[in-house]
Design an enzyme around this catalytic site. Structure first.
Site, PDB file in Angstrom:
ATOM      1  N   ASP A   1       5.030   4.577  -9.576  1.00 46.69           N
ATOM      2  CA  ASP A   1       4.170   3.666 -10.617  1.00 46.69           C
ATOM      3  C   ASP A   1       3.220   4.421 -11.413  1.00 46.69           C
ATOM      4  OD1 ASP A   1       4.568   1.180 -11.019  1.00 46.69           O
ATOM      5  OD2 ASP A   1       3.312   0.391  -9.340  1.00 46.69           O
TER       6      ASP A   1
ATOM      7  N   GLN B   1       2.184  -3.195  -4.485  1.00 49.87           N
ATOM      8  CA  GLN B   1       2.027  -4.104  -5.597  1.00 49.87           C
ATOM      9  C   GLN B   1       0.679  -4.555  -5.890  1.00 49.87           C
ATOM     10  OE1 GLN B   1       4.933  -5.463  -7.237  1.00 49.87           O
ATOM     11  NE2 GLN B   1       3.240  -6.695  -8.317  1.00 49.87           N
TER      12      GLN B   1
ATOM     13  N   LYS C   1      12.353  -6.497  -8.332  1.00 49.52           N
ATOM     14  CA  LYS C   1      12.427  -4.884  -7.625  1.00 49.52           C
ATOM     15  C   LYS C   1      13.478  -4.912  -6.801  1.00 49.52           C
ATOM     16  CE  LYS C   1       7.750  -4.088  -9.164  1.00 49.52           C
ATOM     17  NZ  LYS C   1       6.216  -4.248  -9.076  1.00 49.52           N
TER      18      LYS C   1
END
Ligand code: NAD
Length: 290
Positions: A126, A103, A59
């Site tokens: 997300d 994450q 990322k």
């Protein structure tokens, strides 16, 4: 007499498509910067899960390539829920941060559902905040979680029309199966979602015009489970003892039967990160009323 000419499936090149998406985003990012807007993405990682470290690095590299500022918050595995939520609130309030990602996985003593809920839905790149999940179900503009979004982009790019198609998804996770179900329903597919307790799985998959495997079991989808000419999307990332990555689909045999197929690696994986970057740019534009 008519003879059907057997051909191999067309490979859906996720690596190349992701490169194209990133290159378009780089231009968008430059345009934003020209207006004095600097997109910024914050990642929170708790503990030191090796796979998460790899994902986070990917990322950060994508941010560098596109020109998005990247900020990493690595927290000790012993952090309390209160400390984690405090950091999320701080990032929500920080006007210079446009997108936030937590994450997963995080240590078991922490409540990930609460953490996802606390990430501002406007910065939830997300797409895991229940507000964004609800909007997706209602077919409203939202942040679509990145793996299903990447798959939708592949369908679009390869002109695979979903309308009226029998689309079967194996796997009902919150990250892949469920949001993909909503995306495909919104595009008028007839969606069947299968999981570990589904009976007569093969009967269902053999009826699929489009089959998506998101199981986490190497080579689980064999050629006898696939209808002749089906589109096959392999989401699986299974790391062998030799560190080699295998998908959920028996690629070598299924490719002889499918019309389109995604390879692993080089299929869905790169698209996930590209669509995350797409969401960061979208969040930045939304927050600046562009
Ligand atoms: P998960 O473990 O949360 O879900 C797996 C799903 O598969 C469950 O719904 C389960 O019911 C179903 N399942 C398990 N065994 C089954 C069986 N025998 N028959 C039918 N269904 C069965 O996993 P996930 O997070 O959705 O990930 C699935 C796979 O996709 C993993 O390999 C993961 O690494 C990969 N993944 C890839 C990306 C990407 O960017 N390419 C993103 C997310 C996940």
């Amino acid at each position: 007499m008519l003879y059907r000419i057997e051909t191999m499936a067309i490979m859906i090149d996720g690596k190349e498509l992701a490169r194209k998406v990133r290159s378009d985003l780089k231009i968008e990012c430059e345009n934003l910067k020209a207006k004095g807007i600097n997109p910024k993405f914050a990642v929170i990682m708790v503990g030191d899960d090796p796979a998460s470290k790899v994902y986070v690095r990917t990322k950060s590299k994508a941010c560098d390539e596109i020109g998005v500022e990247y900020e990493e918050h690595i927290l000790d595995a012993s952090i309390t829920q209160k400390e984690l939520i405090e950091l999320i609130h701080k990032l929500n309030e920080d006007k210079s941060v446009n997108g936030i990602l937590l994450q997963s996985p995080i240590p078991k003593h922490l409540d990930i559902d609460e953490a996802f809920r606390e990430i501002s839905y406007e910065k939830d790149v997300d797409g895991f905040n229940p507000i964004n999940v609800g909007k997706l179900l209602l077919n409203q503009d939202t942040f679509i979680s990145c793996t299903p979004f990447g798959i939708m982009k592949m369908f679009e790019e390869y002109h695979i029309d979903l309308e009226g198609k029998n689309l079967v998804i194996i796997g009902r996770s919150n990250i892949v199966g469920k949001p993909l179900m909503a995306c495909c329903l919104n595009k008028h597919a007839t969606v069947t979602i299968c999981h570990s307790r589904t009976k007569e799985l093969k009967e269902k998959t053999r009826n699929a015009d489009i089959l998506v495997a998101a199981i986490g079991k190497p080579n689980y989808v064999t050629a006898d489970m696939v209808k002749e000419g089906a589109v096959v999307i392999d989401v699986g990332i299974n790391r062998g003892k030799d560190k080699k990555i295998t998908g959920d689909v028996d690629f070598e045999n299924v490719k002889e039967k499918a019309s389109y197929i995604t390879p692993v690696p080089g299929g869905v994986g790169p698209m996930t990160v590209a669509m995350l970057m797409n969401n960061v740019i979208k969040a930045t534009k939304n927050q600046n009323n562009i």
